[in-house]
Design a protein around this motif. Structure first.
Motif, PDB file in Angstrom:
ATOM      1  N   CYS A   1       5.466   5.408  -2.609  1.00 38.43           N
ATOM      2  CA  CYS A   1       6.840   5.240  -1.981  1.00 38.43           C
ATOM      3  C   CYS A   1       7.802   4.281  -2.689  1.00 38.43           C
ATOM      4  CB  CYS A   1       6.615   4.782  -0.449  1.00 38.43           C
ATOM      5  SG  CYS A   1       6.019   5.746   1.092  1.00 38.43           S
TER       6      CYS A   1
ATOM      7  N   ALA B   1       0.744  -1.143   0.010  1.00 40.46           N
ATOM      8  CA  ALA B   1       0.106  -0.101   0.130  1.00 40.46           C
ATOM      9  C   ALA B   1       0.846   1.169   0.237  1.00 40.46           C
ATOM     10  CB  ALA B   1      -0.965   0.170   1.171  1.00 40.46           C
TER      11      ALA B   1
ATOM     12  N   ASP C   1       1.044   4.384  -2.881  1.00 39.67           N
ATOM     13  CA  ASP C   1       0.917   5.608  -2.532  1.00 39.67           C
ATOM     14  C   ASP C   1       1.833   6.482  -2.928  1.00 39.67           C
ATOM     15  OD1 ASP C   1      -1.430   5.005  -1.360  1.00 39.67           O
ATOM     16  OD2 ASP C   1      -0.846   4.991   0.571  1.00 39.67           O
TER      17      ASP C   1
END
Length: 273
Positions: free
Chosen positions: A174, A168, A172
């Protein structure tokens, strides 16, 4: 109730056995040299004196230099261990790396090798690259033992981080390193603290590498300097115990302040993964 009392009594007795040498060290450090071998021995020095601390700790430049050297070596060992072991443990835990199991077995085997067996080969190798009698050489030598242990401690923490959370974080925006830095590290704080304390204290009390690789007195750690207080002309036990008490202070302070994190780090690391 009786069983609890028995357990309490056994716990108190075991604790007393471990604390008795510490108590005797402190008591001896506050005695005059003539009172050290008194018969019967005095359990409490009367009157107590700080002459051993003034003479051996405050009045001996070799002790001050040894303490400074030990602090530099232990701090450098801790920092280098963090820089190397944390990313390595994360890679072995979360990335698709071949030969993970043999690598872990190698790390465990390295921890079983006595430092005295490594000192001579290191002296030969470090002599060829100019690391003998240097802070860097002593730090690298200590890291040869602390890094495998640190990887062993940290890998279970990174294994316990849910892969969905890391995925996740990547969704997002990263990167892999960003997910490691922002997600994996914060949940592994107990392990990081445990690893740092163990690395620092291991280097703080190390003797063999300091004796073999610090060929000049200017870089010898306090463990080697303490050994020199015992010589052919006898040992001033009150001064030796005074220096030993000062050396023990960082160990006691770290465990008192970070006891909760250390216990959590060791127990959690044993059950995670």
């Amino acid at each position: 109730m009786t069983r609890e009392r028995i357990r309490l009594g056994v716990g108190v007795a075991v604790t007393a056995v471990y604390l008795l040498p510490v108590y005797w060290m402190l008591v001896t450090s506050f005695k005059q040299q003539a009172d050290v071998f008194a018969r019967p021995p005095a359990l409490v020095p009367m009157p107590p004196t700080t002459s051993a601390y003034r003479n051996a700790v405050l009045g001996d430049p070799d002790i001050a230099r040894g303490l400074l050297n030990t602090f530099v070596i232990a701090t450098g060992t801790t920092l280098l261990t963090l820089v190397v072991a944390v990313p390595a443990a994360y890679a072995l835990a979360r990335l698709r790396v071949r030969w993970v199991t043999p690598a872990l077995l190698l790390f465990l085997a390295v921890q079983m090798i006595p430092a005295v067996n490594l000192a001579l080969p290191m002296f030969v190798l470090f002599g060829r690259v100019g690391l003998v009698n240097t802070y860097l050489g002593l730090i690298v030598a200590n890291c040869s033992l602390s890094i495998p242990l640190a990887i062993t401690i940290m890998r279970p923490y990174f294994l316990s981080v849910p892969g969905e959370v890391l995925e996740a974080a990547r969704v997002d925006g990263c990167t892999t390193f960003g997910a490691f830095l922002r997600v994996a590290l914060p949940v592994s704080v107990p392990g990081l603290i445990t690893m740092s304390v163990v690395s620092f204290l291991g280097a703080w009390g190390e003797f063999v590498f300091g004796l073999a690789l610090a060929t000049g007195e200017e870089l010898q750690p306090i463990s080697v300097v303490i050994a020199k207080l015992t010589n052919a002309f006898g040992t001033r036990w009150n001064e030796l115990m005074a220096v030993s008490a000062v050396v023990a202070v960082p160990v006691i302070v770290l465990f008192v302040l970070l006891q909760r994190y250390i216990v959590a780090g060791l127990t959690d690391g044993a059950t995670k993964g």
